[in-house]
Design an enzyme around this catalytic site. Structure first.
Site, mmCIF file in Angstrom:
data_model
loop_
_atom_site.group_PDB
_atom_site.id
_atom_site.type_symbol
_atom_site.label_atom_id
_atom_site.label_comp_id
_atom_site.label_asym_id
_atom_site.label_seq_id
_atom_site.Cartn_x
_atom_site.Cartn_y
_atom_site.Cartn_z
ATOM 1 N N ASP A 1 -0.951 -27.620 20.101
ATOM 2 C CA ASP A 1 -1.357 -29.024 20.183
ATOM 3 C C ASP A 1 -0.151 -29.936 20.003
ATOM 4 O O ASP A 1 0.586 -29.804 19.029
ATOM 5 C CB ASP A 1 -2.398 -29.328 19.104
ATOM 6 C CG ASP A 1 -3.738 -28.709 19.418
ATOM 7 O OD1 ASP A 1 -4.259 -28.991 20.504
ATOM 8 O OD2 ASP A 1 -4.260 -27.947 18.587
ATOM 9 N N HIS B 1 -1.558 -21.717 21.956
ATOM 10 C CA HIS B 1 -2.081 -23.057 22.261
ATOM 11 C C HIS B 1 -1.487 -24.029 21.249
ATOM 12 O O HIS B 1 -1.860 -24.011 20.082
ATOM 13 C CB HIS B 1 -3.603 -23.042 22.184
ATOM 14 C CG HIS B 1 -4.180 -24.413 22.356
ATOM 15 N ND1 HIS B 1 -4.050 -25.122 23.526
ATOM 16 C CD2 HIS B 1 -4.863 -25.214 21.511
ATOM 17 C CE1 HIS B 1 -4.635 -26.303 23.388
ATOM 18 N NE2 HIS B 1 -5.134 -26.388 22.175
ATOM 19 N N HIS C 1 -4.939 -33.927 24.192
ATOM 20 C CA HIS C 1 -6.377 -33.950 23.912
ATOM 21 C C HIS C 1 -6.716 -34.150 22.439
ATOM 22 O O HIS C 1 -7.898 -34.155 22.098
ATOM 23 C CB HIS C 1 -7.060 -32.692 24.477
ATOM 24 C CG HIS C 1 -6.529 -31.414 23.932
ATOM 25 N ND1 HIS C 1 -5.445 -30.763 24.468
ATOM 26 C CD2 HIS C 1 -6.938 -30.633 22.912
ATOM 27 C CE1 HIS C 1 -5.223 -29.648 23.785
ATOM 28 N NE2 HIS C 1 -6.109 -29.548 22.841
ATOM 29 N N ASP D 1 -8.704 -26.158 25.847
ATOM 30 C CA ASP D 1 -9.247 -26.693 24.582
ATOM 31 C C ASP D 1 -9.899 -28.055 24.751
ATOM 32 O O ASP D 1 -10.441 -28.586 23.799
ATOM 33 C CB ASP D 1 -8.111 -26.775 23.555
ATOM 34 C CG ASP D 1 -8.590 -27.075 22.151
ATOM 35 O OD1 ASP D 1 -9.727 -26.665 21.825
ATOM 36 O OD2 ASP D 1 -7.844 -27.705 21.392
#
Lengths: 1022, 1022
Positions: free
Chosen positions: A57, A55, A419, A171
């Site tokens: 970001d 994951h 996000h 997330d």
């Protein structure tokens, strides 16, 4: 050819000489990707789908480029050789912002290896957006764009095997229904996420409803917006104790009997136990287990080595009767097998907001965090659409570098949707980087704007001008208008319908100059000067401006086109009169136009009454700015939860902002101006909260233009500032908020639709995202009070008749996430950020309210673009041009018009453009405007001829008729009703297919429908 | 063949069916390893040798096997593919304990890849020990063994390309001269390390003497023990800011101009600047830069990707005139190029102890940390030598599994020599693991002992007994002797000369049993009972023992052989008399034998006087136990440095241990026993410090057998306990300590030989390692007072006539290293560890002192092994056997006799054994014993015939005549003097070569010389 296309695409991203052909949608390779490439399962066993994933970001604690260099490059570098070694291994990659950075740095051999891995389903792209976008603070236009950007990269680079089939919002902090709807219309077969309210999760675990069918548009789009949705068992982490990343400290498999601490049986037991627990919460004999987390797999070998052992040793138990079977898999393969199991699912029709992870941790703060960034993102989207349109309308060629320049802004926007970007939950330095990227992108896009408008002007015989831009007009700064005696203002309208815009231009005159404004037809236009408010002068970013007045005039907007106004100034002997009077003079002050009047109390200066003159509706309404003291704490246990970038946790009820203790009225500097064009009340609530309430001629709304900050913290208290409208309406604890700027959801105080909600945070637990609008209805009076915003904010209605919107927050504590910084924006001068924005208020009968807020909503996110030029000629006639032959119907929005980013057209040839048309009303909202609309594509554009069209999925990466989504069993009896509404149309919906465009190029649009086309165009013969 | 040998070796490690042939030393492949495989340099530039490396502690915060699984497996897994990708890349690997674990888990393809990389010099083994051994607390026997173990693995697996050429003590806390000497005799061309006294380093940096020739044995071995020695510039870390490991946070190279933060020029500038600084401290145009650190390269790609860029971008500057050239290199390639530069170097003749890294951080605590572990390691070495000898003497075949079983102990010993093992600087759990490994190894080795002694007994016609062992004899626990009425004790003497041993056996009699002891010849031997001291009963590990007495008798030691004694017991009516009397009875108590007498004050119980009766030397001498309060602190700055596992920092002077405040005398439980065999004074200094002072018949030393602990900490004070001898000698601030149990170095208070020393810690700064002995000399009286230890301890002489040894420490603060635990050993019952050990004190004329301490020193680390049996027969005659035909000369030590670990012999064939003979006197120490000695190998062993011999380097991995070390320019004028001593001998030394064994198998040994041979043996015809 595939390789050529790839290289062309890559060079397009970076090379001014980009030329190329759009590859066709018909991918003809015989690759083995897709559900057929899934590893085999064992039908008589529980199949555990081991999903290796990372994951990443797209910015958070570090910037996107820092993350790329410090972490992500190593992830992809190290995963590829692991996949190469073993055909059974799988890996999914999600964030195309990173993947594209990496891919273009690879050599040919690596590119080919990756292509093969993708073709064989061993490397699979999931989600496929440029980023994993936020859902609480994003706008649907940007969500669709950022996914299309990623999809286009994947399609150009990998063909059909690059197409993502699964939504993966693992997330994001709550989940919007519009996101589900968009995913369904991308053609996704499923959606997975990790975060949902802890009460909701517990309820679903105990009711075996962790998987469901989420109906993204139950009232409008029906099954085409339904999507199978799964809550992941462990957020997106591995089962406890089974993190084998280099950054984890879980014990690896120790299986050499010659060494101490051999743990194979113990680890296998623990894993089987975890799977047995998980199996109780899910309905099929398939379990998904996410093996990865944030930025994991930088040393992919560590993970895979131990996963190999996990699979080997757990499966070895089968010879002792174990009925658990592990396999490398992907979310799409898991989806495929769950689908095959043919279970029946419950549905969900609301959304997953708000998200709380314990009783005092409601992630409803981020709806409002970093309001300046949120506003900037919305404005950048606006300009991106403007420039995409102009690039297409002018049919700019690649020699103009337009594709490259637009992509800089498009990529910056893709990153900004992340996000931890527009959400405001990133570190300050990272927020600065996002803003810098947008600013760079806007600067590059301005070049395209200039090239396009000049090309169009030349073609149309208008004055060919050099355009400059004033990006600080929102704080009344514009060097050209401040310093030039004569200048031209070009107003480009990205809406394919006409409209009115009130242009405000700061001018530095000393009242001994008079201005005249000349329209595109050479006729003078009414204009006037209004004072720049005292609240504006405290903005430190204005330090180089000497303007004290703004020139205001009304511009007529050309559908999808521009009009140029000329401003001249002359010395005059007599000062221009400015009708500025103190606000608190005893008598009430009333602003009024033909549609609306608003009254302000002559003693307190406060808003008092609002009347819809046309509909003869009048209500009492006050408006004030209040603040919550933020809860401070160390987050060590739930009761010590602090308010922070993510969380909202007020410490008590809100307190009005005043001039000081005991002041029930505004500062005496408050005033009002009643001009010919605009009427304005200036309110000074405190030295750090001011507001202009404006009423323009011919507009049906009142603008509340607020300036908030620096929020004082000298008392050691973080504060969260809200604008509160208190009306005399009775809304019965019900209010409405939009989902990402599109459909509206009903909200009820202290209530959740799908579980018995125990609200432990009476304020934060009732906050919802307001991406574009919030309204309350008095059903008895059939009156609706609507507030539109110019950016995403958190909002609620805590008491009868109230609407509350959070406009700014400044916090002194962290809220427990790794961010390690309090959300304390200090601004340019270090004293605290000042934020400026607007609320647009409407008062209407419920029955006609949509016509107002839908139209205004569209105009707010697709506002006209202004550019400035010095005249090269005398004020010319016919300085206007429209890109459409006729305006679109009042209920149809031109959502997308762009050249494909991957290849510019070769001149004079037929070339593909991307077009999206949207019916922007919901079913039943308006007796007329909620009806289906039709558009003839061949009759639409004046700038080019449409020679062909093919309908695509919403993401633009697949021919719609090729779409064949998995079918699921779930109750959707309301289809019957819908069928009766529009029989033929919804018949086809049930099959999950939509017919392609008819031979006549006539497109019918049903409520809330977005239809996406590749149109083939060629220049109009002049 | 190489591959076959590898597989055989591997299977030998794990497989009972191990058989195989020792591969020859003549490696005939045409591999390209060696200095010829170094990457090219540029002679007109500064060449920066970029050395990728990892430093993998063989246990520290985690156990060796935890580290293997949690970190090291990933390092080797990830480095190999990186090396494969690029022939220019280099990597060095150091710790064979890890490498062997990894290698045996690999598949054939990987083994072949690794073989190729080694053959091409791309993967190079540096150091090559089983671990990177500690230098402050180790014994030369174990140092040589642990290296030989690693070397043997490398030779068997990789042939000549596996041979290490460089010493690499990068992390050890100070450096012993013996280590340098050993390295030189391994054939190493250089030695590098990271840690040296901060004052020394600063001095060397400013005097450009970071590189030197260290003379490892300037007085004895001369040039063959000289070694080029380099201090690494940055400990063993990369230059500041250039750590590119996944665990580091330095900024990677950002070189994609499309991304933010491109930093290529800035990083290149910084690196060039660091190299310019480094160049000032070194003399040649070659610089070494270590690119790695603890457990780095788990994600090797991260490092190499950025090193590739570093090299590329720095070298690219050459086109702009830069004169800096980077290349991937190794320490040996660096050595080669520095050697080629032909500079002249200064020499060093002392050692690098103690090591301080700031003014209050002297790492002199670890000399004494974990005294129980230090003692256990020494005892385990003793038993390992016993078992290796017996395995060889009995010519055990591989079907006996002997090689495998011995290797378990040999590997455990290899691991235990690590610089965070025997040093005592590991976490408690890890210390426990080391002890467990040794215990496991001893248990396995006991099987070999049993097999060998049984085989020998059968061959020799002795009773074939099943042997059991009492590993707790040191605390007077032995179930057999406590519970059996009749048993046999076999005493194996690993020294190839005769001797005397006093056997102590705990017995559980109630004084109504009498014991008789019968010698191997059937004659009764004098024996007696002495009480087990009260101090023994407080040891919690004794809880299952009921013994209250020890039976003591004198055993005659057979050279390199065993003798079996039989003990019988009978009920008697009269109690055996034990002559136990209170110590403080007024009159002084005197213990005396034919050589020595010691007197104790009849009032205080303290030692008072010691007399060498033979030489008529008498001195006043007291002995007491004192303690230092340990400095507590948080280490945040130098003045807050705490005493800890590494550091010694006393808080003030030492304080005597007493029975309580004001007590100047011992506890009234103190007593003395004057037996026929042993005379003993029992002293109780406090409830936690007791001591038996023992004088045996015919021995020239007094044994001080102390029991210390639990060290009380209820006052919140860590404490460090010392035994202090105060004599009437005048040593003029000078004392002598051994280097790893071999040569003796002169120490002077507050003085360092090579730089002007400013001592900021007057106690800790004068502590030195005492691995086997410490002595002071009164040059005027020509008297030497010598104390030998049974393990490594820290020691000093702080005041005239004193000798001080630290025996135990218990600390409550960490000293700043990552260990994160205070050195607070709590022991079995959690109350604090009790430690028991001995000091052996001798008083001699200086001229004859060596004869005493050299002989005793040998006997302490090569003590007899005891085993116990139940008689299967009546006490038999001739229950003794010697493995040698004649004893070795008094100055020759049989250092090693073993079968090769890698291949057991096939029966009845000629097979190779490893033999080391050592002249264990220094030149001039003794008029007779310091003379050269000769041994005829063919005439030595009775167990087998020697059919051939070839001399090897000390490590046993190379034929000595093949050795051709690099020659260095440095002053060594003393060679001339040495030549005159023994002309022919030292002529050949100067060339760095030693002639191989002569045809007569007669080996001449010069002082301190160790000669290593492969001997080919075959069983003696019986």
């Amino acid at each position: 050819m595939a390789s050529l296309a790839k290289l062309l695409f890559l060079s397009c991203l970076i090379d001014v000489r980009c030329k190329g052909l759009r590859t066709t949608f018909q991918h003809t390779d015989d690759s083995t990707c897709g559900y057929g490439s899934c590893n085999p399962v064992k039908d008589d066993m529980i199949n555990v789908h081991v999903v290796p994933h990372t994951h990443d970001d797209v910015g958070w604690l570090s910037t996107v480029d820092q993350y790329y260099y410090e972490q992500v490059q190593y992830i992809l570098d190290s995963v590829i050789p692991e996949l190469e070694k073993d055909p059974s291994k799988r890996f999914i990659y999600v964030e195309i912002a990173f993947f594209a950075r990496w891919y273009r740095e690879q050599d040919d051999a690596t590119m080919h290896t990756v292509q093969r891995l993708v073709d064989e389903g061993r490397l699979e792209f999931i989600l496929g957006g440029w980023s994993m976008n936020d859902e609480g603070a994003t706008h649907y236009n940007a969500i669709i764009d950022q996914h299309s950007l990623g999809f286009e990269f994947l399609r150009e680079t990998f063909g059909k095997c690059g197409k993502p089939r699964v939504g993966w919002q693992i997330d994001t902090f709550g989940h919007s229904r519009e996101q589900a709807s968009i995913f369904a219309r991308f053609g996704f077969d499923s959606l997975f996420f990790g975060r949902l309210d802890y009460q909701d999760k517990a309820f679903r675990q105990s009711h075996t409803t962790m998987e469901m069918v989420w109906r993204g548009s139950p009232n409008n789009l029906g099954v085409q917006a339904d999507i199978f949705t799964g809550v992941l068992p462990n957020l997106y982490q591995p089962p406890a104790g089974f993190c084998f990343d280099i950054t984890c400290s879980d014990t690896p498999f120790v299986d050499d009997p010659r060494l101490h601490d051999v743990n194979v049986e113990e680890r296998v037991d623990a894993f089987l136990s975890a799977m047995a627990d998980q199996a109780k919460q899910y309905t099929t004999n398939h379990l998904i287990t996410t093996m990865g987390s944030d930025f994991q797999y930088q040393a992919a070998h560590n993970w895979f080595l131990n996963l190999d052992k996990l699979i080997k040793y757990v499966n070895a138990r089968q010879s002792n009767g174990s009925k658990v079977n592990l396999l490398y898999s992907t979310p799409s393969c898991y989806t495929y097998h769950v689908n095959k199991a043919g279970k029946t699912y419950t549905t969900k029709e609301d959304d997953f907001f708000p998200y709380a992870h314990h009783e005092h941790a409601f992630m409803t703060g981020y709806y409002s965090s970093r309001p300046a960034l949120k506003g900037y993102v919305r404005r950048a989207n606006n300009f991106l659409q403007v420039v995409k349109q102009l690039d297409a309308l002018a049919m700019l060629e690649d020699t103009d570098n337009s594709t490259f320049n637009i992509n800089i802004l498009a990529e910056a926007m893709g990153v900004a949707q992340h996000h931890d970007a527009v959400s405001g939950t990133e570190r300050q330095a990272v927020a600065n980087d996002y803003a810098e990227r947008l600013a760079n992108g806007i600067t590059e896009a301005q070049k395209v704007y200039n090239d396009a408008v000049k090309k169009l002007a030349a073609r149309n015989g208008n004055a060919v001008l050099e355009h400059k831009f004033c990006t600080l007009l929102n704080i009344s700064v514009c060097p050209i208008t401040e310093h030039e005696n004569q200048f031209m203002v070009t107003v480009y309208n990205p809406i394919a319908r006409p409209g009115l815009e009130y242009v405000h231009l700061p001018v530095s005159h000393d009242q001994t100059v008079s201005f005249k404004v000349w329209g595109p037809d050479g006729q003078e236009v009414t204009s006037e000067l209004i004072p720049i408010t005292p609240g504006t002068f405290r903005i430190p970013e204005r330090k180089n401006s000497t303007a004290k007045y703004e020139l205001v005039f009304q511009a007529e907007l050309v559908p999808l086109g521009y009009s140029t106004y000329t401003v001249t100034s002359n010395k005059v002997i007599q000062k221009a009169a400015v009708n500025k009077k103190p606000l608190m003079q005893g008598a009430d002050v009333v602003l009024q136009n033909e549609f609306i009047s608003v009254a302000f109390d002559g003693t307190t200066g406060a808003l008092k009454n609002m009347t819809n003159l046309e509909k003869q509706i009048s209500i009492d309404v006050t408006q004030s700015f209040n603040f919550y003291n933020a809860f401070g704490g160390n987050n060590s246990q739930p009761e010590f939860q602090a308010s922070g970038a993510y969380m909202f946790r007020p410490n008590g009820s809100s307190i009005p902002v005043t001039m000081g203790s005991g002041h029930a009225r505004l500062s005496s500097r408050s005033y009002f101006v009643q001009g010919e064009v605009v009427q304005e009340v200036y309110q000074e609530f405190s030295p750090w909260v001011t507001q202009s309430v404006r009423l323009y001629n011919h507009h049906r709304f009142v603008q509340f233009h607020w300036t908030v900050g620096p929020i004082p913290i000298t008392d050691g208290q973080g504060k969260e500032v809200v604008s509160v409208f208190k009306t005399s309406l009775g809304n019965k604890k019900t209010f409405y908020t939009d989902s990402n700027g599109r459909e509206v959801l009903k909200r009820q105080l202290n209530y959740r639709e799908t579980w018995p909600f125990n609200n432990t945070e009476p304020i934060a637990g009732n906050y919802f995202p307001v991406n574009s609008r919030i309204f309350i209805r008095d059903e008895a009076k059939q009156v609706q009070f609507t507030v539109l915003t110019d950016r995403s904010e958190g909002g609620t209605s805590l008491r009868e008749g109230e609407v509350e919107l959070m406009v700014h927050r400044r916090l002194l504590y962290m809220d427990g996430a790794a961010i390690n910084e309090a959300l304390n924006e200090t601004g340019l001068d270090g004293k605290g950020l000042i934020v400026r924005g607007s609320h647009y208020v409407m008062l209407d009968p419920i029955s006609s309210a949509a016509a107002g807020h839908r139209d205004l909503g569209e105009r707010l996110f697709m506002a006209p673009a202004l550019s400035f030029s010095l005249p090269t000629d005398t004020p010319g006639a016919n300085n206007a041009w429209s890109g459409v032959r006729q305006a679109l119907p009042d209920n149809v929005h031109l959502l997308t018009l762009q050249q494909y980013p991957s290849a510019g057209p070769a001149p004079s040839e037929t070339q593909p453009f991307l077009l999206r048309l949207e019916h922007f009303y919901e079913k039943g909202e308006d007796p007329v405007l909620s009806q289906p609309a039709t558009v003839n594509l061949q009759d639409l554009f004046s700038a080019f001829d449409v020679t062909g069209a093919i309908e695509l999925t919403l993401g633009g990466d697949m021919v719609l008729s090729d779409l064949n989504r998995l079918a699921w069993n779930y109750p959707h009896e309301d289809e019957t009703r819908r069928k009766t509404d529009s029989t033929l149309r919804f018949e086809s919906e049930v099959t999950g297919k939509i017919t392609t465009i008819d031979d006549q190029f006539i497109v019918t649009l049903y409520p809330m429908e977005i239809r996406t086309f590749q149109i083939n165009v060629r220049p109009v013969e002049m």
